[in-house]
Design an enzyme around this catalytic site. Sequence first.
Site, short mmCIF file in Angstrom:
data_model
loop_
_atom_site.label_atom_id
_atom_site.label_comp_id
_atom_site.label_asym_id
_atom_site.label_seq_id
_atom_site.Cartn_x
_atom_site.Cartn_y
_atom_site.Cartn_z
N ASP A 53 0.86 -1.17 0.00
CA ASP A 53 0.00 0.00 0.00
C ASP A 53 0.91 1.24 0.00
O ASP A 53 2.14 1.14 0.07
CB ASP A 53 -0.98 -0.04 1.18
N GLU A 78 -10.21 7.32 4.52
CA GLU A 78 -9.00 6.94 5.26
C GLU A 78 -8.79 7.77 6.54
O GLU A 78 -9.76 8.16 7.18
CB GLU A 78 -7.77 6.98 4.35
C1 BGC Z 1 -5.14 3.17 0.36
C2 BGC Z 1 -5.42 2.11 -0.66
C3 BGC Z 1 -5.34 2.69 -2.05
C4 BGC Z 1 -3.99 3.34 -2.25
C5 BGC Z 1 -3.80 3.92 -3.64
C6 BGC Z 1 -3.88 3.99 0.04
O1 BGC Z 1 -3.78 5.08 0.86
O2 BGC Z 1 -5.01 2.58 1.63
O3 BGC Z 1 -6.69 1.55 -0.43
O4 BGC Z 1 -5.56 1.69 -3.01
O5 BGC Z 1 -3.87 4.39 -1.30
O6 BGC Z 1 -4.54 5.04 -3.84
#
Ligand code: BGC
Length: 753
Positions: free
Chosen positions: A311, A521
């Site tokens: 990630d 997030e």
């Molecule tokens: C998230 C992921 C995402 C990635 C790319 C991260 O901050 O946890 O779910 O796919 O960013 O954007």
Amino acid sequence: MKRKLWPILMTYLMSFLFLISNPARSETKKLDRKIDDLLSSMTIEEKIGQMTQISIEILTIDGAKPEDRVELDMQKLRQAVVKYNVGSILNVGTSAHPLDHWQKIITTIQDVATKETRLKIPIIYGIDAIHGASYTKDATLFPQNIGMAATWNTELMKKNGEITAYEVRASGILWNFNPVLDVGRQPLWSRLWETFGEDPYLAATLGAAYVKGQEGDENNIGANDKVAVCMKHYLGYSFPLTGKDRTPAWIPERMLREYFLPPFQAAIESGAHTLMVNSSEINGVPVHSSYFYLTELLRNELGFKGFTVSDWSDIKNLHERERVAASQKDAVKMAVMAGIDMSMVPLDYSFYELLLELVKDGKVPESRINEAVGRILKVKFKLGLFENPYPDKSLNNRFACQEFQQVNLQAAQESITLLKNNNQTLPLAKNKKVLVTGPTANLLSYLNGGWTITWQGDREDLYPKNKFTILQAIQKKIGESNVIYEPGTSVDEEIDIPAAVEAAKNADVAIVCIGEKTYCETPGNILDLTLPAVQLNLVSAIATTKTPVVLVLVEGRPRIIREIVDKADGILMAFLPGMEGGPAVANVLFGDCNPSGKLPITYPRYPNDLTLYDHKYSENYNLDCRYNPQFPFGFGLSYTSFDYSNLKIDKKEIHQDELLTISVQVKNSGDRAGKEVVQLYLSDLYASVTPSVKRLKRFEKVALKPGELKTISFVLNQKDLSFIGRDNKPVVEPGEFEVMIGGLKEKFTFSFK
Ligand code: BGC
């Protein structure tokens, strides 16, 4: 000599005959050979480049604002692709691009990759198309996963996957960072709405349907309307103890296997091609650093064959945040040796440089690099990127077409869950005068949530002008003159509650739209699950007028509303219903659609009582300790009624490898057509690990006309009776079980022959 040659010749002949009689196998062999050939011609720099993923932000002309079209800086692009041999790019840069702009960006990138590099290896571009092609302008944006789960409609979930794959591929992008297969068992968590809710079976079933929708029934991701999925975030990400995103989870292995692993297992069995790793840690072990999770469990046990991607910045985080690596270089070594194949670095070339040093110093064997790159190349080959890396413009014509919008409207409608309807307040008559109030009534962004146009989804000014908020959809349905609008409050501040109260006095009903603002997030972390006081005050104040109150909850997680539940006559849970959310809510409110959503989560009554539906007997044994949520998992009302009868099981006793067939009759006993979710739960009455009071094992959504009766059958197998035992392995124990559907129960026993 002759004698020695014979067996060799025979072996060749046999393999030849086997291969020509087994075309799929021969295709696989051919592909493996192509990959080996390519690998053998690659330098170590070219290989490590393939393992490097960077974000488009570092490839664009500086100074672009979210509202601007992102433009590539050719010098930076060449630096990435030609100098650093980068194999993958992600993200949107600014905000959702029009279809043709995406096609232009991807074409430029692939031009550089396939015309200016030595080996002409195309780029695999990845995107977060979480509830539709969220970074392509005007795409079909569905309810977020929590709402899709509330539909309990597997077919609809698959269609969502198909349409999203089509629109992502039309944009020239072939890799989607979805589905989220984290099981949503921590309601505070800011990503709960990205999950399919609290039950592993529901999440596994819907997740697998999505994988098939995206990749195709045969996982032929080379088809021009399919993409490769990226299941995420493996494993245990959704259960942070504090509820805050990217903080530690404490999950014993037994629980991990019982509650969090099944959706990943199901998606792997459904052929999912790639996997993203949990940003955080389980029991003090960051998953990015764990050979156990990433290799032993994922590969050796679950048999995953695709590639893994870290990630965002999470290899760096092993050093900077998690502090299990004393330097960046240690972090890279740790992650790669644990089993990470590609690093979402994503804003520099440090991973590339450090890994190169590690290989040159003999600290990371080249065999591990070959393994990772081989897996990445395989997905690139299967996607058809080597044959044609460019966007297929023939897909433009069905992008966001009417047919897709209809499916989206159906999904939004089926996601809406009716939680309360005293005295049949709903549906409302269309000639009523209504007050529409509350912070979520008139914003499209609040209906969509994060991963919409921008990461946080909060740029209302960038939302399409042809979609309807709840207020606009109600105005359209019953005429503007029948609707009074007073915002009352924002999500957490008063605007003018007295004005809303005055307006309520002049209305036949008050539709109060409450809930959450848009977030994604860590910015979505909260300290209190209770709905902000100002919104509770708005509802309480309006309720004093005696005008009937209907609440519409627009929220990604169940915010506590205990003190206003009794003041409301009707409550609709809309979750985050997406771009058709406005019309869907209006259709349900005014009876043009009969609601059929069921909660995929337990809706708690108290912030500190977060007991889930599949709790243990000890959590539900007297009045001081019981499962007492505001609304239980699986709950949802309809404008009609359904009667269950004749629950039958075909055997009273089953043995290993035998199946149990269960049937039940469901009748629409009301006067409206409706859909019912028939839910089958099982209880293992006594077991060596404390059994849950019940677990969901099967479900089916059925449409019934007024008076219509259908017999629904389910088949259970031995696996359905199993649980993860004290030794962390699945076990089935002899004894009594109880099967429950719609309030009916039957017992049977299981024993070994
Ligand atoms: C998230 C992921 C995402 C990635 C790319 C991260 O901050 O946890 O779910 O796919 O960013 O954007």
